[in-house]
Design a protein around this motif. Structure first.
Motif, PDB file in Angstrom:
ATOM      1  N   THR A  43       8.651   7.828   1.653  1.00 47.30           N
ATOM      2  CA  THR A  43       7.266   7.225   1.594  1.00 47.30           C
ATOM      3  C   THR A  43       6.321   7.178   0.543  1.00 47.30           C
ATOM      4  N   SER A  44       6.715   7.408  -0.556  1.00 52.07           N
ATOM      5  CA  SER A  44       6.215   7.495  -2.032  1.00 52.07           C
ATOM      6  C   SER A  44       6.731   5.816  -2.341  1.00 52.07           C
ATOM      7  N   SER A  47       4.914   3.312  -0.134  1.00 50.84           N
ATOM      8  CA  SER A  47       3.733   2.572  -0.732  1.00 50.84           C
ATOM      9  C   SER A  47       3.303   2.083  -1.304  1.00 50.84           C
ATOM     10  N   GLU A  50       4.661  -1.205  -1.342  1.00 53.33           N
ATOM     11  CA  GLU A  50       3.011  -1.771  -0.193  1.00 53.33           C
ATOM     12  C   GLU A  50       1.912  -2.695  -1.118  1.00 53.33           C
ATOM     13  N   CYS A  51       1.863  -1.839  -1.512  1.00 55.51           N
ATOM     14  CA  CYS A  51       0.766  -2.116  -2.952  1.00 55.51           C
ATOM     15  C   CYS A  51       0.739  -2.985  -4.123  1.00 55.51           C
ATOM     16  N   ASN A  57      -3.968  -2.916  -0.399  1.00 52.57           N
ATOM     17  CA  ASN A  57      -3.436  -1.684   0.852  1.00 52.57           C
ATOM     18  C   ASN A  57      -3.227  -0.503  -0.606  1.00 52.57           C
ATOM     19  N   CYS A  58      -3.367  -0.989  -1.866  1.00 51.08           N
ATOM     20  CA  CYS A  58      -3.649   0.048  -2.711  1.00 51.08           C
ATOM     21  C   CYS A  58      -4.687   0.855  -2.974  1.00 51.08           C
TER      22      CYS A  58
END
Length: 73
Positions: A43-44, A47, A50-51, A57-58
């Motif tokens: 998950t990290s 994320s 995506e960031c 999205n950050c």
């Protein structure tokens, strides 16, 4: 009948069975922790990817803004 009673009273293999049970419990706990940790890391990483791909999205904690300011002085 005496053989059955004698077998029921025999406790020579009890400690080996107890160690096997403890090993099974500890092994299960380690496997569960590894699965949970793997999901958290996945998950990290998703994320973070995506960031990096799109700054909007950050999270709003200032870390992305600070990185953007450092890139574009």
């Amino acid at each position: 009948m005496r053989i059955m009673v004698r077998l029921l009273k025999d406790v020579r293999g009890a400690s080996a069975a107890e160690y096997a049970l403890i090993l099974a419990i500890v092994g299960t706990a380690i496997a569960a922790a590894a699965l949970a940790l793997g999901d958290a890391i996945s998950t990290s990483m998703s994320s973070a990817a995506e960031c990096i791909a799109a700054a909007e999205n950050c999270p709003e904690d200032g870390s992305a803004a600070a990185a953007g300011e450092a890139e574009n002085p």
